[in-house]
Design an enzyme around this catalytic site. Sequence first.
Site, PDB file in Angstrom:
ATOM      1  N   LYS A 121      24.976  19.786   9.543  1.00  0.00           N
ATOM      2  CA  LYS A 121      25.051  19.252  10.900  1.00  0.00           C
ATOM      3  C   LYS A 121      26.360  18.466  11.106  1.00  0.00           C
ATOM      4  O   LYS A 121      27.069  18.681  12.083  1.00  0.00           O
ATOM      5  CB  LYS A 121      23.852  18.327  11.174  1.00  0.00           C
ATOM      6  CG  LYS A 121      23.759  17.903  12.622  1.00  0.00           C
ATOM      7  CD  LYS A 121      22.836  16.723  12.820  1.00  0.00           C
ATOM      8  CE  LYS A 121      23.574  15.454  12.533  1.00  0.00           C
ATOM      9  NZ  LYS A 121      22.810  14.234  12.737  1.00  0.00           N
ATOM     10  N   ASP A 139      20.594  18.616  15.746  1.00  0.00           N
ATOM     11  CA  ASP A 139      19.872  17.437  15.281  1.00  0.00           C
ATOM     12  C   ASP A 139      18.461  17.491  15.867  1.00  0.00           C
ATOM     13  O   ASP A 139      18.058  18.491  16.465  1.00  0.00           O
ATOM     14  CB  ASP A 139      20.606  16.141  15.674  1.00  0.00           C
ATOM     15  CG  ASP A 139      20.553  15.898  17.182  1.00  0.00           C
ATOM     16  OD1 ASP A 139      20.104  16.798  17.929  1.00  0.00           O
ATOM     17  OD2 ASP A 139      20.948  14.798  17.610  1.00  0.00           O
TER      18      ASP A 139
END
Length: 235
Positions: A121, A139
């Site tokens: 991420k 996320d």
Amino acid sequence: MTKKERLNYIIDWFQKHMPNAETELHYENPYQLLVAVILSAQCTDKRVNIVTPPLFAKYPTPEDLAKGTTEDVYELIRSVSFANNKTSHLLGMAKMLVEEYNSEIPDTVEELVKLPGVGRKTANVITSVIFNQPHMAVDTHVFRVSARLGLTTNAKNVLQTEQQLVAQIPTHLIYIAHHWLILHGRYICVARRPKCEICGLRPACKFYQTDMKHVVTEELEPISAAEIAAGKNKK
Ligand code: SF4
């Protein structure tokens, strides 16, 4: 509404109401963004933005941070979640940057994830925001909002969400779509009780049409996450 119609509706709405969506983390260069994103794991951007000014003042470059001590770095970031782990991640990341990357932030996900504290991420955020690559960082907000809207179908994890979103969102919009979905999730489509009554995506939202429509008693004038973030929410 077909999947394509839904996507077009959502993109149109965001383009109209949040044309300039961007990260809420404060940074002035790639190194600072990398530090801020590492600190932001399971922590609010607001908290990170409080912590980073004195941290960047003391350690303005990767070389400075690489020479830092655990005690000193911890003291500066102690109010963020998982401060112990993040201290060792920041020091390890800075040392590796200096020793193996000539203090330059790598521009590929493959190289970035080798740095301590950097997962997929974070690497997607850096390659997207700094290097303009069409990568979607997923996320908890992006995962949840995409599923509720119906942009993803039965995505079991963040990687599946990332793959499904990248497959359908036009390449030139992936960068901003990441920020649209995060901000929408942070301010409107919140986890426990989404604020559907003020959401402009109601007509295109799968979850609203199937689960929420009968719960919402009053459909109000829509407001965007950007307006709420700017303090314009009167509701
Ligand atoms: S209508 Fe409700 S569930 Fe759908 S995106 Fe908006 S806030 Fe989320």
